[in-house]
Design a protein around this motif. Structure first.
Motif, mmCIF file in Angstrom:
data_model
loop_
_atom_site.group_PDB
_atom_site.id
_atom_site.type_symbol
_atom_site.label_atom_id
_atom_site.label_comp_id
_atom_site.label_asym_id
_atom_site.label_seq_id
_atom_site.Cartn_x
_atom_site.Cartn_y
_atom_site.Cartn_z
ATOM 1 N N LEU A 1 4.615 1.753 16.697
ATOM 2 C CA LEU A 1 3.309 2.612 16.112
ATOM 3 C C LEU A 1 2.432 2.718 16.893
ATOM 4 O O LEU A 1 1.870 4.060 17.075
ATOM 5 C CB LEU A 1 2.802 1.941 14.721
ATOM 6 N N ASP A 2 2.073 1.792 17.931
ATOM 7 C CA ASP A 2 1.002 1.924 18.923
ATOM 8 C C ASP A 2 1.621 3.178 19.811
ATOM 9 O O ASP A 2 0.831 4.010 20.467
ATOM 10 C CB ASP A 2 0.696 0.750 19.613
ATOM 11 N N GLN A 3 2.626 3.185 20.056
ATOM 12 C CA GLN A 3 3.194 4.376 21.024
ATOM 13 C C GLN A 3 3.193 5.504 20.516
ATOM 14 O O GLN A 3 2.795 6.647 21.255
ATOM 15 C CB GLN A 3 4.778 3.922 21.402
ATOM 16 N N VAL A 4 3.722 5.576 19.178
ATOM 17 C CA VAL A 4 3.278 6.951 18.564
ATOM 18 C C VAL A 4 1.998 7.645 18.559
ATOM 19 O O VAL A 4 1.710 8.652 18.767
ATOM 20 C CB VAL A 4 3.899 6.951 17.005
ATOM 21 N N ARG A 5 1.081 6.527 18.445
ATOM 22 C CA ARG A 5 -0.358 6.763 18.269
ATOM 23 C C ARG A 5 -0.831 7.224 19.801
ATOM 24 O O ARG A 5 -1.786 7.839 19.842
ATOM 25 C CB ARG A 5 -1.209 5.773 17.682
ATOM 26 N N ALA A 6 -0.463 6.597 20.611
ATOM 27 C CA ALA A 6 -0.760 6.869 22.169
ATOM 28 C C ALA A 6 -0.307 8.141 22.473
ATOM 29 O O ALA A 6 -1.002 9.071 23.424
ATOM 30 C CB ALA A 6 -0.200 5.843 22.914
ATOM 31 N N MET A 7 1.044 8.655 22.063
ATOM 32 C CA MET A 7 1.493 9.846 22.460
ATOM 33 C C MET A 7 1.211 11.135 21.595
ATOM 34 O O MET A 7 0.938 12.152 22.279
ATOM 35 C CB MET A 7 2.877 9.910 22.449
ATOM 36 N N TYR A 8 0.616 10.925 20.475
ATOM 37 C CA TYR A 8 0.297 11.953 19.565
ATOM 38 C C TYR A 8 -1.166 11.742 18.941
ATOM 39 O O TYR A 8 -1.404 10.634 18.457
ATOM 40 C CB TYR A 8 1.384 12.362 18.472
ATOM 41 N N PRO A 9 -1.935 12.615 19.045
ATOM 42 C CA PRO A 9 -3.511 12.374 18.791
ATOM 43 C C PRO A 9 -3.558 12.496 17.140
ATOM 44 O O PRO A 9 -4.500 13.180 16.892
ATOM 45 C CB PRO A 9 -4.078 13.838 19.352
ATOM 46 N N CYS B 1 2.465 2.951 9.248
ATOM 47 C CA CYS B 1 3.868 2.609 9.192
ATOM 48 C C CYS B 1 4.915 3.432 8.371
ATOM 49 O O CYS B 1 6.132 3.379 8.899
ATOM 50 C CB CYS B 1 3.765 1.090 8.611
ATOM 51 N N THR B 2 4.339 3.920 7.588
ATOM 52 C CA THR B 2 5.330 5.115 6.593
ATOM 53 C C THR B 2 5.786 6.147 7.607
ATOM 54 O O THR B 2 6.670 6.953 7.197
ATOM 55 C CB THR B 2 4.462 5.741 5.559
ATOM 56 N N ILE B 3 5.558 6.508 8.771
ATOM 57 C CA ILE B 3 6.087 7.417 9.703
ATOM 58 C C ILE B 3 7.572 7.158 9.843
ATOM 59 O O ILE B 3 8.448 7.891 9.938
ATOM 60 C CB ILE B 3 5.158 7.614 10.965
ATOM 61 N N CYS B 4 7.920 5.718 10.007
ATOM 62 C CA CYS B 4 9.135 5.477 10.216
ATOM 63 C C CYS B 4 9.821 4.630 8.898
ATOM 64 O O CYS B 4 11.175 4.313 8.816
ATOM 65 C CB CYS B 4 9.339 4.240 11.397
ATOM 66 N N HIS B 5 9.047 3.958 8.123
ATOM 67 C CA HIS B 5 9.353 3.270 6.977
ATOM 68 C C HIS B 5 9.075 3.647 5.456
ATOM 69 O O HIS B 5 8.027 4.193 5.356
ATOM 70 C CB HIS B 5 8.805 1.681 7.028
ATOM 71 N N ALA B 6 10.120 3.476 4.711
ATOM 72 C CA ALA B 6 9.792 3.978 3.382
ATOM 73 C C ALA B 6 9.178 2.878 2.760
ATOM 74 O O ALA B 6 8.965 1.666 3.142
ATOM 75 C CB ALA B 6 11.217 4.178 2.671
ATOM 76 N N ALA B 7 8.945 3.046 1.138
ATOM 77 C CA ALA B 7 8.002 1.995 0.494
ATOM 78 C C ALA B 7 8.719 0.653 0.383
ATOM 79 O O ALA B 7 8.180 -0.201 0.445
ATOM 80 C CB ALA B 7 7.750 2.687 -0.924
ATOM 81 N N ASP B 8 10.057 0.878 0.368
ATOM 82 C CA ASP B 8 10.757 -0.496 0.506
ATOM 83 C C ASP B 8 10.988 -1.165 1.902
ATOM 84 O O ASP B 8 11.932 -1.994 2.097
ATOM 85 C CB ASP B 8 12.091 -0.294 -0.398
ATOM 86 N N HIS B 9 10.422 -0.688 2.826
ATOM 87 C CA HIS B 9 10.337 -0.861 4.092
ATOM 88 C C HIS B 9 11.592 -0.800 4.958
ATOM 89 O O HIS B 9 11.735 -0.992 6.188
ATOM 90 C CB HIS B 9 9.968 -2.537 4.257
ATOM 91 N N LYS B 10 12.480 -0.091 4.385
ATOM 92 C CA LYS B 10 13.614 0.503 5.198
ATOM 93 C C LYS B 10 13.392 1.387 5.956
ATOM 94 O O LYS B 10 12.528 2.416 5.573
ATOM 95 C CB LYS B 10 14.919 0.786 4.223
ATOM 96 N N LEU B 11 14.069 1.794 6.767
ATOM 97 C CA LEU B 11 13.804 2.951 7.781
ATOM 98 C C LEU B 11 14.066 4.234 6.958
ATOM 99 O O LEU B 11 15.165 4.334 6.449
ATOM 100 C CB LEU B 11 14.828 2.824 9.121
ATOM 101 N N ASN B 12 13.112 5.318 7.284
ATOM 102 C CA ASN B 12 13.334 6.554 6.663
ATOM 103 C C ASN B 12 14.096 7.351 7.624
ATOM 104 O O ASN B 12 14.807 6.905 8.799
ATOM 105 C CB ASN B 12 12.062 7.208 6.089
ATOM 106 N N ARG B 13 14.363 8.657 7.473
ATOM 107 C CA ARG B 13 15.430 9.403 8.598
ATOM 108 C C ARG B 13 14.654 9.365 9.677
ATOM 109 O O ARG B 13 15.640 9.358 10.780
ATOM 110 C CB ARG B 13 15.411 10.748 7.967
ATOM 111 N N PHE B 14 13.410 9.713 10.088
ATOM 112 C CA PHE B 14 12.852 9.688 11.234
ATOM 113 C C PHE B 14 13.067 8.299 11.901
ATOM 114 O O PHE B 14 13.120 8.211 13.027
ATOM 115 C CB PHE B 14 11.344 10.118 11.106
ATOM 116 N N GLY B 15 12.632 7.391 11.192
ATOM 117 C CA GLY B 15 12.782 5.688 11.494
ATOM 118 C C GLY B 15 14.357 5.573 12.238
ATOM 119 O O GLY B 15 14.393 4.948 13.057
ATOM 120 N N GLN B 16 15.134 6.015 11.308
ATOM 121 C CA GLN B 16 16.516 5.727 11.906
ATOM 122 C C GLN B 16 16.857 6.678 13.141
ATOM 123 O O GLN B 16 17.579 6.171 14.100
ATOM 124 C CB GLN B 16 17.506 6.612 10.726
#
Ligand SMILES: [Ca+2]
Length: 119
Positions: A30-38, A43-58
């Motif tokens: 997540l730090d890397q994402v925030r460093a690259m994009y302003p 955490c929900t950028i990669c994880h669903a509510a059940d903490h599993k990876l969403n499509r982008f996270g996969q």
């Protein structure tokens, strides 16, 4: 005096987890994402509510397994459209929209009237 305050301090410190200390998670990805994009992605950028990876996270996990480096893995998946909404992940990340949410899309710029030719 110290002997009277010590039990109070111990009870207070022990009770903090019961009252719900603000939950924070840490992810170097997540730090890397925030460093690259302003934008302040969560955490929900990669994880669903059940903490599993969403499509982008996969997609990120697959790229990371090949590259072993978060910066390159994110660059590798910039041209993918993980949520299938017609916008590339990189365009969404730069726009601050969610590359795992079909209903979160960059705003298309309105066509501006062309300026009259200079005379
Ligand atoms: Ca999207």
């Amino acid at each position: 005096m110290l002997s009277r305050l010590l039990p109070i301090a111990l009870v207070t410190l022990t009770a903090i987890p019961l009252w719900g200390w603000p939950a924070r998670s840490y992810s170097p990805y997540l730090d890397q994402v925030r460093a690259m994009y302003p934008h302040e992605f969560a955490c929900t950028i990669c994880h669903a509510a059940d903490h599993k990876l969403n499509r982008f996270g996969q997609d990120f996990a697959k790229a990371l397994a090949k590259r072993h480096e978060p910066f390159q893995a994110l660059k590798d998946i910039e041209k993918l459209d993980s949520d299938g909404d017609g916008f590339a992940n990189g365009d969404e990340l730069r726009a601050g929209t969610l590359p795992e949410d079909t209903f979160s899309r960059p705003i298309k710029p309105k066509a501006s009237p062309s300026a009259p030719p200079a005379s």
